[in-house]
Design an enzyme around this catalytic site. Structure first.
Site, PDB file in Angstrom:
ATOM      1  N   ASP A 299       0.810  -1.225   0.000  1.00  0.00           N
ATOM      2  CA  ASP A 299       0.000   0.000   0.000  1.00  0.00           C
ATOM      3  C   ASP A 299       0.848   1.284   0.000  1.00  0.00           C
ATOM      4  OD1 ASP A 299      -2.136  -1.813   0.439  1.00  0.00           O
ATOM      5  OD2 ASP A 299      -1.886  -1.658   2.613  1.00  0.00           O
TER       6      ASP A 299
ATOM      7  N   GLU B  34     -11.660  -0.218  -3.436  1.00  0.00           N
ATOM      8  CA  GLU B  34     -11.038   0.322  -2.221  1.00  0.00           C
ATOM      9  C   GLU B  34      -9.870   1.214  -2.625  1.00  0.00           C
ATOM     10  OE1 GLU B  34      -9.655  -2.919   0.242  1.00  0.00           O
ATOM     11  OE2 GLU B  34      -8.533  -3.847  -1.374  1.00  0.00           O
TER      12      GLU B  34
HETATM   13  O1  FUB Z   1      -3.116  -3.735   3.229  1.00  0.00           O
HETATM   14  C1  FUB Z   1      -4.388  -4.053   3.696  1.00  0.00           C
HETATM   15  C2  FUB Z   1      -5.430  -3.709   2.685  1.00  0.00           C
HETATM   16  O2  FUB Z   1      -5.204  -4.432   1.503  1.00  0.00           O
HETATM   17  C3  FUB Z   1      -5.384  -2.267   2.227  1.00  0.00           C
HETATM   18  O3  FUB Z   1      -5.876  -1.370   3.141  1.00  0.00           O
HETATM   19  C4  FUB Z   1      -6.145  -2.410   0.981  1.00  0.00           C
HETATM   20  O4  FUB Z   1      -6.113  -1.305   0.159  1.00  0.00           O
HETATM   21  C5  FUB Z   1      -5.494  -3.622   0.394  1.00  0.00           C
HETATM   22  O5  FUB Z   1      -4.288  -3.298  -0.219  1.00  0.00           O
END
Ligand code: FUB
Length: 448
Positions: free
Chosen positions: A36, A209
């Site tokens: 991320d 997301e």
């Molecule tokens: O890293 C945990 C979660 O996985 C992140 O918050 C999302 O965006 C995905 O990458």
């Protein structure tokens, strides 16, 4: 005495962090997992604020799931040397977060009025609700120390915070929880200044997301990972204002070849070049909750649409000819007779080697800086079942011959030195061409 010892330990730690530099390829972080990546240009450096994946063990997180207990920040002036500035926030240092939540997911950081605001999600204490809350930690410098606020941001429930400041100075917070949300931030950067809106006109089906918003030439880009098929790919929508409406426009990066279920990204401009930071699971091909951050160049078409980015291990930094040139992190590779494999499957952080099996096979490695000096010799770290020849060319497979290296039969790694026939100058793309008939592995090459 204790003090002196402490200072010595600290100095050694700092030295070790400095030694981790000189990377210039993907993945950017090579001694731990990272995911991320939120990249930001602060002053003359690029700072990357990633999540920090660790492997859960019984009693420490949920085994087989994401597990994160802290954040590091990394910085580079040249996109080649990445320095770890250490831990900036931990789950035990956040007053409102569960100290054993192991859910410090994707963060972001932004500069405003002399302060750096670091936004991060975590599992809150039950008085703040269930699921995820998003909080802020504030610092005077991009590398910290960051001071977490006592409470999370009110009216925000979800993950993946992203902050954007428009040309008029108005700041916006974006986040996700099934849908993608956006709201204005107050000047203090700690509270919402408007009710959250849900962005419509984005795909209805499949998880969305990780929003990341940026502006270019008056167009506002809402970019986000979305599961159109089986795993996430990076998509984008374009609008005329920071809160939309946004119109779906295209795909920035396809699903990962390795099957990593998530991707999460950020976009920056440094000088005249744009870059995409993202993650895949290169060091952990069988467990996709142990990810690694990567970066590649991003290019716009004349109409403002984005050309699809192909992930590479080569990455974005310029590699000095006098450093270990990891040719296994290639830019391009021949269709046959050349491949890469882990050096040590018990410790994948050691990286890869290039394996050659057919005469004429090659790998191309872009952007090697030979500077102005003349190199006299090249060292190649090789292991092979027979005596072989490798040719190094600049510009193309048939371009000027830099060196011809004759290797020896050996079941162990050997360093072979060969004279340079034509020393290139400036930044060059180099080609390693195999002229042998028995398998040969190459770890790296280096000019002297
Ligand atoms: O890293 C945990 C979660 O996985 C992140 O918050 C999302 O965006 C995905 O990458």
């Amino acid at each position: 005495m204790k003090d002196i010892l402490y200072k010595k330990i600290l100095a050694t730690g700092i030295m070790m962090l400095m030694v981790l530099g000189a990377i210039a390829q993907n993945p950017l972080i090579r001694n731990m997992y990272s995911a991320d990546p939120s990249a930001r240009v602060f002053g003359d450096s690029v700072y990357v604020y990633p999540s920090h994946d660790i492997l859960a063990t019984p009693g420490h997180g949920r085994v087989g799931w994401f597990c994160m207990e802290d954040y590091h920040v990394y910085a580079s002036k040249d996109l080649a040397d990445w320095k770890d500035h250490g831990v900036i926030v931990t789950q035990t240092s956040v007053p409102w977060a569960k100290p054993d939540g192991y859910s410090m997911w994707a963060p972001d950081c932004i500069y405003r009025n002399g302060k750096y605001y670091f936004y991060f999600p975590a599992t809150p204490d039950s008085i703040y609700g269930r699921g995820f809350a998003i909080g802020v930690a504030v610092a005077d410098k991009p590398g910290g120390p960051f001071m977490p606020q006592p409470t999370p941001i009110k009216k925000v429930h979800g993950i993946d915070p992203n902050v954007f400041i428009d040309k008029d100075g108005q700041a916006y917070l974006y986040w996700s929880q099934g849908n993608i949300y956006g709201a204005k931030l107050q000047d203090n950067m700690l509270e919402l200044a408007s009710d959250p809106v849900i962005f419509q006109d984005l795909p209805n089906k499949g998880l969305k997301e990780g929003p990341y918003v940026f502006e270019r030439n008056g167009l506002y880009y809402l970019t986000f990972p979305h599961v159109e098929n089986k795993t996430e790919r990076l998509e984008y929508a374009i609008g005329n204002s920071p809160l939309g409406p946004f119109k779906m426009t295209g795909v920035i990066m396809d699903e990962s070849a390795s099957g990593c279920w998530t991707n999460h990204h950020s976009v920056i401009q440094l000088k005249n070049q744009w870059y995409l930071f993202y993650h895949h699971n290169d060091y952990s091909p069988r467990f996709d909750k142990a990810r690694s951050i990567m970066a590649d160049s991003l290019v716009f078409n004349a109409d403002g649409t984005i050309k699809k980015v192909t992930p590479t291990l080569r990455g974005i930094g310029i590699t000095s000819a006098a450093s270990d040139i990891q040719v296994d992190r290639y830019t391009a590779i021949s269709d046959r007779g050349a491949s890469i494999a882990f050096l040590d499957t018990a410790d994948r952080f050691k990286g890869w080697k290039a394996d050659f099996t057919e005469a004429g096979a090659w790998v191309q490695y872009n952007s090697v800086d030979f500077g102005k000096k003349s190199f006299r010799s090249v060292r190649v770290k090789v292991m092979g079942e027979g005596a072989n020849t490798l040719e190094l060319h600049s510009g193309s497979i048939t371009g000027p011959l830099i060196a011809r290296v004759n290797t020896i039969k050996s079941g162990e790694w050997n360093m072979i030195k060969a004279p340079v026939s034509t020393s290139p100058s400036g930044v060059q793309n180099i080609f390693v061409v195999f002229r042998g008939d028995t398998p040969l592995s190459v770890d790296w090459i280096k000019f002297e």
